[in-house]
Design a protein around this motif. Structure first.
Motif, PDB file in Angstrom:
ATOM      1  N   VAL A  75     -21.769 -20.357   1.265  1.00  0.00           N
ATOM      2  CA  VAL A  75     -22.199 -21.066   0.055  1.00  0.00           C
ATOM      3  C   VAL A  75     -21.183 -22.168  -0.249  1.00  0.00           C
ATOM      4  CG1 VAL A  75     -22.646 -20.830  -2.425  1.00  0.00           C
ATOM      5  CG2 VAL A  75     -23.355 -19.008  -0.843  1.00  0.00           C
ATOM      6  N   PRO A  76     -21.649 -23.394  -0.403  1.00  0.00           N
ATOM      7  CA  PRO A  76     -20.717 -24.480  -0.714  1.00  0.00           C
ATOM      8  C   PRO A  76     -19.980 -24.220  -2.039  1.00  0.00           C
ATOM      9  CG  PRO A  76     -22.845 -25.362  -0.067  1.00  0.00           C
ATOM     10  CD  PRO A  76     -23.016 -23.880  -0.253  1.00  0.00           C
ATOM     11  N   PRO A  77     -18.782 -24.749  -2.173  1.00  0.00           N
ATOM     12  CA  PRO A  77     -18.044 -24.560  -3.420  1.00  0.00           C
ATOM     13  C   PRO A  77     -18.755 -25.250  -4.581  1.00  0.00           C
ATOM     14  CG  PRO A  77     -16.886 -26.091  -1.970  1.00  0.00           C
ATOM     15  CD  PRO A  77     -18.046 -25.545  -1.199  1.00  0.00           C
ATOM     16  N   HIS A  78     -18.611 -24.686  -5.746  1.00  0.00           N
ATOM     17  CA  HIS A  78     -19.200 -25.244  -6.965  1.00  0.00           C
ATOM     18  C   HIS A  78     -18.406 -24.717  -8.141  1.00  0.00           C
ATOM     19  CE1 HIS A  78     -21.071 -21.314  -7.766  1.00  0.00           C
ATOM     20  NE2 HIS A  78     -21.280 -21.291  -6.456  1.00  0.00           N
ATOM     21  N   GLY A  79     -18.676 -25.252  -9.288  1.00  0.00           N
ATOM     22  CA  GLY A  79     -17.990 -24.771 -10.472  1.00  0.00           C
ATOM     23  C   GLY A  79     -17.999 -25.806 -11.566  1.00  0.00           C
ATOM     24  N   ALA A  80     -17.650 -25.355 -12.740  1.00  0.00           N
ATOM     25  CA  ALA A  80     -17.570 -26.223 -13.900  1.00  0.00           C
ATOM     26  C   ALA A  80     -16.494 -25.675 -14.816  1.00  0.00           C
ATOM     27  CB  ALA A  80     -18.912 -26.270 -14.629  1.00  0.00           C
TER      28      ALA A  80
END
Length: 141
Positions: A75-80
């Motif tokens: 899963v590609p990195p993501h975040g907020a």
């Protein structure tokens, strides 16, 4: 070849971010009544919203890291960072019951109002500071 765009079925999952996943688990399970589906300590906790909808709550520090080489689920990195927003559809005739439930749980009501079309929304904050809305689906009619 056709220029016709393929259809979308709907929203399958939505994500919020929380540094304290234990607090998120307690809020979404014990206050909001969602059923936990899966948890990886320090990384995420997922909840069933409806048969075909899931709320994903990630620790942003963990989810923003790229997957390890050769991982099974890359899963590609993501975040907020900072507060996000999540809205749950609630039957109009149950919004007063939700307001009473949230107040009894010690959750402050941040806003409670009617939109120009008469539909109502109630806003609270989860432990991570995300804006959580409970709304009559007619807000979009």
């Amino acid at each position: 070849m056709t220029d016709r765009m393929p259809p979308v079925l709907g929203t399958l999952e939505s994500a919020l971010y929380a540094d304290d996943l234990d607090a998120a688990l307690g809020f979404w399970r014990d206050v909001m009544g969602l059923t936990p589906l899966q948890a990886v300590p320090g990384r995420h906790v997922f909840f069933r919203v409806s048969r075909s909808q899931v709320l994903l709550v990630f620790n942003p520090a963990a989810a923003s890291r790229p997957p390890a080489p050769g991982t099974r689920l890359p899963v590609p990195p993501h975040g907020a960072r900072g507060p996000g927003h999540f809205c749950l559809a609630v039957a109009a005739d149950l919004l007063d019951a939700w307001r009473g439930h949230l107040t009894a749980q010690g959750i402050p009501i941040e806003a409670d109002f009617r939109w120009p079309n008469g539909a109502r929304s109630i806003y609270v904050r989860d432990p991570a500071g995300n804006s959580i809305e409970l709304a009559d689906p007619a807000i979009w009619d």
